[in-house]
Design a protein around this motif. Structure first.
Motif, short mmCIF file in Angstrom:
data_model
loop_
_atom_site.label_atom_id
_atom_site.label_comp_id
_atom_site.label_asym_id
_atom_site.label_seq_id
_atom_site.Cartn_x
_atom_site.Cartn_y
_atom_site.Cartn_z
N VAL A 166 0.85 -1.19 0.00
CA VAL A 166 0.00 0.00 0.00
C VAL A 166 0.89 1.23 0.00
O VAL A 166 1.81 1.35 0.81
N GLY A 167 0.63 2.17 -0.91
CA GLY A 167 1.48 3.33 -1.08
C GLY A 167 1.27 4.39 -0.01
O GLY A 167 0.35 4.32 0.81
N ASN A 168 2.11 5.41 -0.05
CA ASN A 168 2.01 6.53 0.90
C ASN A 168 0.99 7.57 0.46
O ASN A 168 0.55 8.38 1.28
N ASN A 169 0.64 7.57 -0.83
CA ASN A 169 -0.23 8.61 -1.37
C ASN A 169 -1.35 8.00 -2.20
O ASN A 169 -1.20 6.92 -2.76
N SER A 170 -2.45 8.75 -2.29
CA SER A 170 -3.47 8.40 -3.27
C SER A 170 -3.00 8.80 -4.66
O SER A 170 -2.11 9.64 -4.82
N LEU A 171 -3.62 8.20 -5.66
CA LEU A 171 -3.28 8.55 -7.04
C LEU A 171 -3.57 10.03 -7.31
O LEU A 171 -4.64 10.52 -6.94
N PRO A 172 -2.67 10.74 -7.96
CA PRO A 172 -2.98 12.12 -8.35
C PRO A 172 -4.04 12.17 -9.45
O PRO A 172 -4.82 13.11 -9.53
N LYS A 173 -4.04 11.13 -10.28
CA LYS A 173 -5.05 10.99 -11.32
C LYS A 173 -5.02 9.57 -11.84
O LYS A 173 -4.06 8.83 -11.61
N ASN A 219 4.99 3.42 -9.14
CA ASN A 219 4.21 3.68 -7.93
C ASN A 219 2.71 3.45 -8.15
O ASN A 219 1.93 3.63 -7.21
N TYR A 220 2.31 3.08 -9.36
CA TYR A 220 0.89 3.12 -9.68
C TYR A 220 0.07 2.14 -8.83
O TYR A 220 -0.95 2.52 -8.25
N LEU A 221 0.47 0.88 -8.78
CA LEU A 221 -0.33 -0.10 -8.04
C LEU A 221 -0.36 0.21 -6.54
O LEU A 221 -1.45 0.16 -5.93
N PRO A 222 0.77 0.53 -5.90
CA PRO A 222 0.68 0.92 -4.48
C PRO A 222 -0.25 2.10 -4.25
O PRO A 222 -1.03 2.11 -3.28
N ASP A 223 -0.19 3.10 -5.13
CA ASP A 223 -1.05 4.27 -4.96
C ASP A 223 -2.52 3.94 -5.27
O ASP A 223 -3.43 4.55 -4.70
N LEU A 224 -2.74 2.98 -6.15
CA LEU A 224 -4.11 2.53 -6.42
C LEU A 224 -4.72 1.91 -5.16
O LEU A 224 -5.87 2.23 -4.79
N ARG A 226 -3.86 2.47 -2.11
CA ARG A 226 -4.05 3.53 -1.10
C ARG A 226 -5.28 4.37 -1.42
O ARG A 226 -6.03 4.76 -0.53
N THR A 227 -5.49 4.65 -2.70
CA THR A 227 -6.66 5.43 -3.10
C THR A 227 -7.94 4.70 -2.71
O THR A 227 -8.89 5.32 -2.20
N MET A 228 -7.97 3.40 -2.91
CA MET A 228 -9.17 2.63 -2.57
C MET A 228 -9.41 2.63 -1.06
O MET A 228 -10.54 2.80 -0.60
N LEU A 229 -8.36 2.47 -0.29
CA LEU A 229 -8.50 2.49 1.16
C LEU A 229 -8.93 3.87 1.65
O LEU A 229 -9.80 4.00 2.53
N ASP A 230 -8.32 4.91 1.08
CA ASP A 230 -8.64 6.27 1.49
C ASP A 230 -10.08 6.64 1.15
O ASP A 230 -10.80 7.21 1.98
N TYR A 231 -10.51 6.33 -0.05
CA TYR A 231 -11.88 6.64 -0.46
C TYR A 231 -12.89 5.87 0.41
O TYR A 231 -13.90 6.41 0.83
N ALA A 310 -4.78 -11.98 0.17
CA ALA A 310 -6.23 -12.18 0.10
C ALA A 310 -6.98 -10.91 0.49
O ALA A 310 -7.96 -10.53 -0.15
N GLU A 311 -6.50 -10.22 1.53
CA GLU A 311 -7.16 -8.98 1.95
C GLU A 311 -6.99 -7.89 0.90
O GLU A 311 -7.89 -7.09 0.67
N LEU A 312 -5.83 -7.87 0.26
CA LEU A 312 -5.60 -6.90 -0.81
C LEU A 312 -6.63 -7.10 -1.93
O LEU A 312 -7.03 -6.14 -2.60
N GLY A 313 -7.06 -8.33 -2.12
CA GLY A 313 -8.04 -8.63 -3.15
C GLY A 313 -9.47 -8.21 -2.81
O GLY A 313 -10.34 -8.24 -3.67
N THR A 314 -9.71 -7.80 -1.56
CA THR A 314 -11.07 -7.43 -1.15
C THR A 314 -11.35 -5.93 -1.28
O THR A 314 -12.45 -5.48 -0.98
N LEU A 315 -10.35 -5.15 -1.73
CA LEU A 315 -10.48 -3.69 -1.68
C LEU A 315 -11.63 -3.16 -2.54
O LEU A 315 -12.31 -2.21 -2.15
N SER A 316 -11.84 -3.75 -3.72
CA SER A 316 -12.93 -3.24 -4.56
C SER A 316 -14.29 -3.53 -3.95
O SER A 316 -15.21 -2.71 -4.04
N LYS A 317 -14.45 -4.66 -3.29
CA LYS A 317 -15.72 -4.96 -2.62
C LYS A 317 -15.95 -3.99 -1.46
O LYS A 317 -17.06 -3.49 -1.26
#
Length: 344
Positions: A166-173, A219-224, A226-231, A310-317
């Motif tokens: 999991v990244g330090n930042n959300s995606l900028p775009k 950095n794209y996947l780590p930031d992705l 993080r964005t899902m967790l943050d949102y 496995a937990e990483l795979g649950t983020l979209s749900k």
């Protein structure tokens, strides 16, 4: 292209929702959630409270927690000197060299698989009769340590660790090219690793090492993640603080309060026009990863790493669930006032 992910049909129109956030160093895309939260609370004359989360607890396990001890497989010097008739002798010399001892991660795992292949071939070589029993003992021991070698590759390889962290930042775009660069590398790496792990036959490691290099640079996947967790976090908190739109701003007897129009404009401008399409694409990008994550979960030897993947795979749900709960009061509000999302 903006897409809708979650469609509510009750009112005869499409209303989409999804979101996530936390205490990123850079909130990136999730700034929209902050803006929506602040404007809604300002319109309703409610105290504005910043939505800020601690660093996500979901983290790739530490190297020291995943690393396993490997017993060295050895042969006597005199026995090893009788192996010049097969490739094994050369491989032993290479692995014992200063460069060979520097191998780590999946380079070491590849080297161990290569030694096992060479041992099997050397055992069958007609000139190995004098050392055949010693070779069989070495093969049995080497194979017994292979799971530990694979575990250490998952523990230590910086490219894979980064791609699954999991990244330090959300995606900028949202950036399709950068996403494809990273996800193609992870998919290609996983296919190669699957072939090696299940057949115990290896080929040139150059392609696998190249894919790991791409993952380490992106950095794209780590930031992705993080964005899902943050949102998800921000939507959950917004729902807690405004579980229902106050009845005072509902439309009654064909009368539309000014605050109802302000809320409609805010929700349409920020959520409908900005957030929902991004959230939909974030979920879609994550769902493309699911089969690859399942494959890596199956290959990873450590139970704690399997649980993490496995937990990483649950983020979209989780993000979808947070969106469903967040949109319900807005759905009711729009229905009563006969508002159409996205239209002013």
């Amino acid at each position: 292209m903006k897409r809708s992910v979650l469609i509510f049909r009750s009112f005869g129109y499409a209303l989409v929702v999804i979101g996530l956030s936390a205490c990123s160093d850079d909130p990136g895309l999730t700034e929209y959630a902050d803006k929506l939260h602040n404007q809604v609370h300002s319109t309703l004359n409610l105290p504005t409270q910043t939505i800020q989360a601690p660093k996500p607890q979901l983290q790739y396990p530490a190297k020291r927690d995943l690393t396993q001890n490997i017993e060295r497989t050895s042969m006597g010097l005199l026995d090893s000197l009788q192996l010049n008739h097969c490739q094994l002798g050369q491989l032993i010399a290479e692995n014992n060299s200063s460069l060979g001892r520097l191998k780590d991660g999946f380079s070491r795992y590849h080297a161990d698989l290569t030694i096992i292949q060479a041992l099997k071939k050397c055992i069958e070589h007609p000139e190995s009769a004098n050392v055949k029993d010693k070779l069989k003992e070495a093969l049995e021991h080497k194979e017994s340590q292979l799971k530990h070698s694979l575990a250490n590759a998952f523990a230590r390889d910086d490219g894979l660790r980064k791609a699954l962290s999991v990244g330090n930042n959300s995606l900028p775009k949202i950036h399709v090219t950068e996403y494809n660069y990273a996800v193609n590398a992870l998919e290609r790496f996983t296919r190669i690793l699957e072939r090696w792990s299940y057949t115990q036959k290896v080929d040139d490691p150059a392609e696998l090492i190249k894919m790991l290099g791409r993952l380490e640079r992106s950095n794209y996947l780590p930031d992705l993640y993080r964005t899902m967790l943050d949102y998800s976090y921000k939507l959950e908190k917004m729902t807690e603080r405004l579980p229902e739109i106050p009845q005072s701003v509902y439309c009654q007897d064909e009368q539309v309060p000014d605050k109802a129009l302000e809320l409609k404009k805010t929700f349409n401008t920020i959520y409908i026009k900005e957030m929902q399409g991004d959230i939909a694409e974030i979920i879609e990008q994550h769902q493309r990863l699911l089969m690859t994550l399942e494959s890596l979960e199956g290959i990873a030897p450590q139970p704690e790493l399997k649980a993490y993947i496995a937990e990483l795979g649950t983020l979209s749900k989780k993000l979808t669930d947070a969106s469903v709960h967040f949109v319900r009061p807005w759905q009711k509000f729009y229905s009563v006032c006969k508002f159409t999302p996205g239209l002013d």
